[in-house]
Design an enzyme around this catalytic site. Structure first.
Site, mmCIF file in Angstrom:
data_model
loop_
_atom_site.group_PDB
_atom_site.id
_atom_site.type_symbol
_atom_site.label_atom_id
_atom_site.label_comp_id
_atom_site.label_asym_id
_atom_site.label_seq_id
_atom_site.Cartn_x
_atom_site.Cartn_y
_atom_site.Cartn_z
ATOM 1 N N ASN A 1 -1.161 -2.963 8.007
ATOM 2 C CA ASN A 1 -2.287 -3.413 7.186
ATOM 3 C C ASN A 1 -1.852 -3.326 5.733
ATOM 4 O OD1 ASN A 1 -4.685 -3.854 5.855
ATOM 5 N ND2 ASN A 1 -5.682 -1.966 6.563
ATOM 6 N N TRP A 2 -1.614 -4.481 5.149
ATOM 7 C CA TRP A 2 -1.125 -4.498 3.761
ATOM 8 C C TRP A 2 -2.228 -4.211 2.739
ATOM 9 C CZ3 TRP A 2 2.641 -9.325 3.315
ATOM 10 C CH2 TRP A 2 3.837 -9.005 3.974
ATOM 11 N N LYS A 3 -3.475 -4.226 3.174
ATOM 12 C CA LYS A 3 -4.610 -4.036 2.254
ATOM 13 C C LYS A 3 -4.463 -5.002 1.067
ATOM 14 C CE LYS A 3 -4.921 0.596 4.030
ATOM 15 N NZ LYS A 3 -5.295 1.990 3.874
ATOM 16 N N HIS B 1 -12.714 -1.755 9.088
ATOM 17 C CA HIS B 1 -11.834 -0.753 8.479
ATOM 18 C C HIS B 1 -12.683 0.196 7.627
ATOM 19 C CE1 HIS B 1 -8.757 1.117 6.027
ATOM 20 N NE2 HIS B 1 -7.905 0.781 6.966
ATOM 21 N N GLU C 1 -12.280 1.359 4.802
ATOM 22 C CA GLU C 1 -12.419 0.939 3.394
ATOM 23 C C GLU C 1 -13.491 -0.142 3.259
ATOM 24 O OE1 GLU C 1 -8.243 0.213 2.771
ATOM 25 O OE2 GLU C 1 -7.887 2.356 2.960
ATOM 26 N N GLU D 1 -8.755 5.789 13.178
ATOM 27 C CA GLU D 1 -8.200 6.171 11.878
ATOM 28 C C GLU D 1 -9.114 7.198 11.210
ATOM 29 O OE1 GLU D 1 -5.535 2.755 10.265
ATOM 30 O OE2 GLU D 1 -7.579 2.317 9.702
ATOM 31 N N GLY E 1 -4.038 7.156 3.727
ATOM 32 C CA GLY E 1 -3.493 7.101 2.368
ATOM 33 C C GLY E 1 -3.372 8.454 1.690
ATOM 34 N N SER F 1 -1.561 7.604 7.531
ATOM 35 C CA SER F 1 -0.310 8.178 7.007
ATOM 36 C C SER F 1 0.842 8.166 8.018
ATOM 37 C CB SER F 1 -0.556 9.593 6.480
ATOM 38 O OG SER F 1 -1.498 9.565 5.434
ATOM 39 N N GLY G 1 -0.589 1.639 7.217
ATOM 40 C CA GLY G 1 -0.946 1.117 5.904
ATOM 41 C C GLY G 1 0.264 1.115 4.979
ATOM 42 N N GLY G 2 0.362 2.129 4.134
ATOM 43 C CA GLY G 2 1.405 2.207 3.111
ATOM 44 C C GLY G 2 2.812 1.914 3.617
HETATM 45 P P1 13P Z 1 -2.007 4.634 5.506
HETATM 46 O O1 13P Z 1 -0.975 4.426 6.565
HETATM 47 O O2 13P Z 1 -1.564 4.206 4.150
HETATM 48 O O3 13P Z 1 -2.560 6.021 5.546
HETATM 49 O O4 13P Z 1 -3.236 3.658 5.854
HETATM 50 C C1 13P Z 1 -3.731 3.618 7.146
HETATM 51 C C2 13P Z 1 -4.669 2.491 7.263
HETATM 52 O O5 13P Z 1 -5.718 2.492 6.657
HETATM 53 C C3 13P Z 1 -4.299 1.359 8.104
HETATM 54 O O6 13P Z 1 -5.357 0.512 8.327
#
Ligand code: 13P
Length: 260
Positions: A11-13, A96, A98, A168, A174, A214, A235-236
């Site tokens: 997920n590149w956000k 998600h 967020e 998650e 994050g 993470s 994510g990251g």
């Molecule tokens: P991180 O891997 O950066 O913690 O993010 C997880 C995430 O929100 C994937 O959707």
């Protein structure tokens, strides 16, 4: 392809310009050799067209991070599945944390989106997870199961190659605070039981549940070895082709070890 053993999703956000995503695709493709996993990259809308083109004839499925539940209408700033399908998108993230936290998405909105996705026969990853406060107060399981039930309410049949859940925990996203793999496995077991209770044991057994929070190439192995975890949502670490490619490598190693 959809029934492959692990689902590895990125997920590149709100990251990467079109140019940056082209560089990523170039550097990431070498990691796809002998791949046996389903790979989905949820990229920003602006990168979908170029990523779809660059991933043609590879194992990468390009997905969208959000969509509206209507086909069209007076919804400024929104994008529909109908529009995205035209670009070749078949995979979507829904709910998600967020989106829930920063944009006020409720279980009801998420449920409308899932119903739309099911009617369009596209694939979704429904994200669920408890906050730190819910975990501290002992309400983690209750909160997660309620998100699963509300999100999938009114869905009569679950096509297990089209609907996945990503667990998650909000406090692990994050933050670099990776959850305990045993505890994550327990939660994923509860989600599986919920699916079995609602849609039958056969559906529960085949249902794919991912962990997100993470995850990187060092931590992913422990999660992927767990009995109730079928993949990861990254994510990251999915922004770096070597890091994300490393995770694909670990997942394939586990699958190959199983065949020895
Ligand atoms: P991180 O891997 O950066 O913690 O993010 C997880 C995430 O929100 C994937 O959707």
């Amino acid at each position: 392809m959809d029934q492959r053993d692990f689902v590895i999703a990125g997920n590149w956000k709100m990251h990467k310009t079109v140019e940056e995503s082209k560089v990523f695709m170039h550097d990431f493709k070498p990691y796809l050799k002998n791949n046996r996993c389903k790979i989905i990259l949820f990229v920003p809308y602006t990168n979908i067209e170029s990523c779809v083109k660059l991933s043609a004839k590879t194992d990468i499925c390009v997905g969208a991070q959000n969509f509206h539940w209507e086909d069209s209408g007076a919804f400024t700033g929104e994008i529909s599945i109908k529009m995205l399908s035209g670009l070749g998108v078949k995979n979507y993230l829904v709910g998600h944390s967020e989106r829930r936290r920063c944009f006020g998405e409720t279980d009801d909105v998420i449920n409308r989106k899932i119903k739309k996705a099911v009617s369009e026969d596209v694939s979704i990853v429904l994200c669920v997870g408890e906050t730190h406060q819910q975990r501290e107060s002992g309400a983690a399981i209750e909160s997660v199961i309620s998100q699963v039930k509300e999100g999938l309410s009114g869905i009569n049949n679950i096509n297990t190659s089209k609907i996945y859940i990503a667990y998650e925990p909000v406090w692990a996203i994050g933050t670099g605070r990776v959850a305990n793999p045993q505890e994550v496995n327990q939660m994923c077991g509860c989600i599986r039981t919920c699916i079995s209770d609602g849609w039958g044991a056969g559906t529960g057994e085949k249902f794919k549940i991912l962990y997100g929070g993470s995850v990187d190439r060092k931590t992913c192995r422990e999660f992927l070895l767990m009995s109730d975890i079928n993949g990861v949502l990254v994510g990251g670490a999915s922004l770096d082709p070597d890091e994300f490619g490393g995770i694909i490598g670990v997942a394939n190693d586990i699958l190959n070890e199983g065949n020895d």
